[in-house]
Design a protein around this motif. Structure first.
Motif, PDB file in Angstrom:
ATOM      1  N   LEU A 191       0.817  -1.215   0.000  1.00 32.81           N
ATOM      2  CA  LEU A 191       0.000   0.000   0.000  1.00 32.81           C
ATOM      3  C   LEU A 191       0.853   1.268   0.000  1.00 32.81           C
ATOM      4  O   LEU A 191       0.473   2.285  -0.578  1.00 32.81           O
ATOM      5  CB  LEU A 191      -0.928   0.013   1.209  1.00 32.81           C
ATOM      6  CG  LEU A 191      -2.303  -0.612   1.046  1.00 32.81           C
ATOM      7  CD1 LEU A 191      -3.107  -0.496   2.331  1.00 32.81           C
ATOM      8  CD2 LEU A 191      -3.069   0.042  -0.109  1.00 32.81           C
ATOM      9  N   GLU A 192       2.018   1.205   0.662  1.00 34.37           N
ATOM     10  CA  GLU A 192       2.885   2.389   0.709  1.00 34.37           C
ATOM     11  C   GLU A 192       3.289   2.853  -0.689  1.00 34.37           C
ATOM     12  O   GLU A 192       3.581   4.029  -0.897  1.00 34.37           O
ATOM     13  CB  GLU A 192       4.135   2.091   1.540  1.00 34.37           C
ATOM     14  CG  GLU A 192       3.885   2.095   3.034  1.00 34.37           C
ATOM     15  CD  GLU A 192       5.159   1.916   3.825  1.00 34.37           C
ATOM     16  OE1 GLU A 192       6.130   1.321   3.283  1.00 34.37           O
ATOM     17  OE2 GLU A 192       5.218   2.367   4.985  1.00 34.37           O
ATOM     18  N   ASP A 193       3.278   1.932  -1.652  1.00 37.60           N
ATOM     19  CA  ASP A 193       3.694   2.285  -3.010  1.00 37.60           C
ATOM     20  C   ASP A 193       2.740   3.258  -3.681  1.00 37.60           C
ATOM     21  O   ASP A 193       3.093   3.858  -4.711  1.00 37.60           O
ATOM     22  CB  ASP A 193       3.829   1.021  -3.872  1.00 37.60           C
ATOM     23  CG  ASP A 193       5.088   0.232  -3.541  1.00 37.60           C
ATOM     24  OD1 ASP A 193       5.984   0.797  -2.893  1.00 37.60           O
ATOM     25  OD2 ASP A 193       5.159  -0.947  -3.929  1.00 37.60           O
ATOM     26  N   VAL A 194       1.528   3.407  -3.165  1.00 33.04           N
ATOM     27  CA  VAL A 194       0.582   4.370  -3.753  1.00 33.04           C
ATOM     28  C   VAL A 194       0.136   5.441  -2.770  1.00 33.04           C
ATOM     29  O   VAL A 194      -0.395   6.475  -3.180  1.00 33.04           O
ATOM     30  CB  VAL A 194      -0.667   3.658  -4.328  1.00 33.04           C
ATOM     31  CG1 VAL A 194      -0.303   2.837  -5.558  1.00 33.04           C
ATOM     32  CG2 VAL A 194      -1.355   2.798  -3.279  1.00 33.04           C
ATOM     33  N   GLU A 195       0.343   5.238  -1.481  1.00 30.30           N
ATOM     34  CA  GLU A 195      -0.216   6.158  -0.496  1.00 30.30           C
ATOM     35  C   GLU A 195       0.425   7.541  -0.526  1.00 30.30           C
ATOM     36  O   GLU A 195      -0.177   8.514  -0.069  1.00 30.30           O
ATOM     37  CB  GLU A 195      -0.109   5.557   0.912  1.00 30.30           C
ATOM     38  CG  GLU A 195      -1.112   4.420   1.129  1.00 30.30           C
ATOM     39  CD  GLU A 195      -1.055   3.840   2.520  1.00 30.30           C
ATOM     40  OE1 GLU A 195       0.056   3.769   3.088  1.00 30.30           O
ATOM     41  OE2 GLU A 195      -2.112   3.451   3.037  1.00 30.30           O
ATOM     42  N   PHE A 196       1.647   7.658  -1.074  1.00 26.57           N
ATOM     43  CA  PHE A 196       2.314   8.948  -1.146  1.00 26.57           C
ATOM     44  C   PHE A 196       2.324   9.527  -2.561  1.00 26.57           C
ATOM     45  O   PHE A 196       2.767  10.655  -2.769  1.00 26.57           O
ATOM     46  CB  PHE A 196       3.761   8.824  -0.646  1.00 26.57           C
ATOM     47  CG  PHE A 196       3.861   8.389   0.780  1.00 26.57           C
ATOM     48  CD1 PHE A 196       3.805   9.312   1.809  1.00 26.57           C
ATOM     49  CD2 PHE A 196       4.000   7.052   1.115  1.00 26.57           C
ATOM     50  CE1 PHE A 196       3.896   8.921   3.135  1.00 26.57           C
ATOM     51  CE2 PHE A 196       4.091   6.639   2.426  1.00 26.57           C
ATOM     52  CZ  PHE A 196       4.038   7.573   3.441  1.00 26.57           C
ATOM     53  N   LEU A 197       1.865   8.746  -3.530  1.00 28.05           N
ATOM     54  CA  LEU A 197       2.012   9.149  -4.933  1.00 28.05           C
ATOM     55  C   LEU A 197       1.245  10.426  -5.272  1.00 28.05           C
ATOM     56  O   LEU A 197       1.749  11.274  -6.024  1.00 28.05           O
ATOM     57  CB  LEU A 197       1.557   8.016  -5.862  1.00 28.05           C
ATOM     58  CG  LEU A 197       2.637   7.095  -6.424  1.00 28.05           C
ATOM     59  CD1 LEU A 197       2.022   6.065  -7.350  1.00 28.05           C
ATOM     60  CD2 LEU A 197       3.724   7.878  -7.138  1.00 28.05           C
ATOM     61  N   LEU A 198       0.047  10.582  -4.764  1.00 24.80           N
ATOM     62  CA  LEU A 198      -0.735  11.765  -5.131  1.00 24.80           C
ATOM     63  C   LEU A 198      -0.124  13.043  -4.558  1.00 24.80           C
ATOM     64  O   LEU A 198      -0.093  14.080  -5.230  1.00 24.80           O
ATOM     65  CB  LEU A 198      -2.183  11.598  -4.671  1.00 24.80           C
ATOM     66  CG  LEU A 198      -2.951  10.453  -5.326  1.00 24.80           C
ATOM     67  CD1 LEU A 198      -4.402  10.428  -4.849  1.00 24.80           C
ATOM     68  CD2 LEU A 198      -2.913  10.550  -6.847  1.00 24.80           C
ATOM     69  N   ALA A 199       0.371  12.971  -3.335  1.00 24.98           N
ATOM     70  CA  ALA A 199       1.040  14.142  -2.751  1.00 24.98           C
ATOM     71  C   ALA A 199       2.325  14.465  -3.506  1.00 24.98           C
ATOM     72  O   ALA A 199       2.654  15.645  -3.730  1.00 24.98           O
ATOM     73  CB  ALA A 199       1.330  13.893  -1.274  1.00 24.98           C
ATOM     74  N   ILE A 200       3.055  13.429  -3.914  1.00 23.21           N
ATOM     75  CA  ILE A 200       4.269  13.650  -4.728  1.00 23.21           C
ATOM     76  C   ILE A 200       3.891  14.268  -6.072  1.00 23.21           C
ATOM     77  O   ILE A 200       4.575  15.164  -6.570  1.00 23.21           O
ATOM     78  CB  ILE A 200       5.030  12.320  -4.905  1.00 23.21           C
ATOM     79  CG1 ILE A 200       5.674  11.900  -3.583  1.00 23.21           C
ATOM     80  CG2 ILE A 200       6.088  12.434  -6.001  1.00 23.21           C
ATOM     81  CD1 ILE A 200       6.301  10.522  -3.608  1.00 23.21           C
ATOM     82  N   HIS A 201       2.790  13.787  -6.645  1.00 22.60           N
ATOM     83  CA  HIS A 201       2.286  14.350  -7.898  1.00 22.60           C
ATOM     84  C   HIS A 201       2.008  15.841  -7.746  1.00 22.60           C
ATOM     85  O   HIS A 201       2.419  16.660  -8.589  1.00 22.60           O
ATOM     86  CB  HIS A 201       1.010  13.604  -8.306  1.00 22.60           C
ATOM     87  CG  HIS A 201       0.331  14.154  -9.511  1.00 22.60           C
ATOM     88  ND1 HIS A 201      -1.024  14.426  -9.546  1.00 22.60           N
ATOM     89  CD2 HIS A 201       0.796  14.495 -10.738  1.00 22.60           C
ATOM     90  CE1 HIS A 201      -1.360  14.909 -10.723  1.00 22.60           C
ATOM     91  NE2 HIS A 201      -0.271  14.948 -11.465  1.00 22.60           N
TER      92      HIS A 201
END
Length: 392
Positions: free
Chosen positions: A157-167
């Protein structure tokens, strides 16, 4: 939405899709096993919106019609898909959804364009943007094993949980630097590259290391052998190397056997493959050898590098690195050594090659400058005050 985050049933997937259908963007990632099959075996799909994140257990649902709405969301051109180093993920989604999911935003590519370096790892990006250190305990997990532990699911799950904020962070940086259009160019290039991995079997020979060292007639043999291997590996759903390794393909192309007995003497060619396909292989090679010269592949001619050419390449590389440092962009994103060598060679012939560095934003940032240096229109020097490379 239902609180379940590990999706294993059609009811859970339907509720998840009801939520995903309301989102304007999705963070996506996959876990797969690729060592034993032609097409990597998809195991997990991780997905996140601003409100929720979830893991879809693909083997538990792959026979279910409930996946159809999910693939429809993935294909929806109104939903932006956020990935990190997503070439393999995009290829898998294209295989299962029927199309490359567009539009997409690759955070690794965007990070390279705003000063985070080339091919920055997701965990490194999370640390630098969020200050959170991700665990690496399950980097080599066998994702096909069931049941998965809670720690494995949390790791996935960690592989997507930060992606939107990084985006959000990277888009803001790109906008501030005026590079959003540059990033879009790179995403288009990635889309083309993903499409190339799905190209016709007759084009696969160019991905065999060493093919460009062959004579054109031998390259024609390699082309047909590689196409046969592609079709056979796909039919059996095994890795290409399980059918025949690249070095064996090259050996057969250089010295085509004329009989089954000669085939058996080829080092590295499994006897079982000769038993099953010996006659087919011989016929494939004989057919290629019978082609007219006009049907042979174009093989790059071996070129002797002149000493002065080497010096020019090194000078242009120094300019490239200085320009990259000044603009906080990864130099490998601008041009390769081969690109710069081709530019130097073309300049000696009075032409301008069609290279990435001579197109789009790369030409604006670097390509025209390199041409000016080559043409003597710009002088390169060391700035005595800063000690850095400069030009005027």
């Amino acid at each position: 939405m239902h609180s379940t985050r590990y999706i294993k049933t059609t009811d859970e997937l339907e509720r998840l899709c009801d939520h995903l259908a309301t989102a304007s963007r999705l963070a996506l990632d996959t876990e797969f096993v690729g060592e034993e099959s032609f097409v990597p075996r998809l195991e997990l799909i991780q997905v996140a919106t601003e409100q929720h994140s979830a893991i879809i257990d693909f083997p538990a649902l792959q026979e279910s019609t409930a996946l159809a709405p999910f693939w429809e969301i993935v294909r929806n051109p109104q939903v932006e898909k956020i990935v990190h180093a997503g070439r393999q993920d995009l290829d898998l989604f294209a295989t299962h959804a029927g199309a490359i999911p567009k539009p997409f935003f690759d955070t690794q590519i965007a990070a390279a364009m705003v000063g985070y370096g080339a091919q920055v790892a997701y965990a490194n990006l999370v640390l630098r943007v969020h200050g959170k250190k991700l665990a690496k305990a399950h980097t080599f997990t066998n994702w096909s094993a069931r049941p998965l532990t809670s720690d494995q699911l949390a790791y996935a799950l960690e592989d997507v949980e930060f992606l939107l904020a990084i985006h959000d962070h990277l888009r803001a940086r790109l906008h501030k630097l005026g590079r959003l259009a540059w990033a879009d160019e790179e995403f288009s290039r990635l889309e083309t590259a993903v499409g190339d991995t799905r190209r016709e079997p007759q084009e696969r020979y160019q991905r065999v290391r060493g093919w460009d060292s062959l004579k054109p007639k031998s390259a024609a043999v390699l082309r047909e052998l590689a196409a046969w291997r592609e079709s056979e590996a796909r039919r059996r759903n095994v890795p290409r190397g399980r059918v025949m390794r690249d070095e064996v393909l090259l050996q057969l192309a250089r010295h085509p056997p004329r009989s089954v007995e000669e085939l058996r003497a080829v080092r590295g060619l499994h006897g079982s493959e000769v038993d099953r396909h010996g006659e087919t292989l011989l016929a494939t090679m004989q057919s290629a050898l019978a082609l007219p010269a006009s049907a042979w592949p174009d093989v790059p001619k071996e070129r002797k590098v002149e000493p002065e050419s080497t010096g020019m390449v090194e000078l242009l590389q120094a300019v490239m690195k200085a320009q990259a440092a000044h603009h906080e962009i990864a130099p490998t994103l601008l041009a390769t050594t081969a690109d710069i060598q081709a530019l130097v060679d073309a300049r000696a012939q009075g032409t301008t090659p069609d290279l990435p560095v001579m197109r789009g934003w790369r030409r604006i940032l670097l390509g025209d400058l390199l041409l000016q240096v080559l043409n003597g229109e710009v002088a390169v020097k060391i700035d005595p005050s800063s000690g850095k490379l400069a030009w005027s």
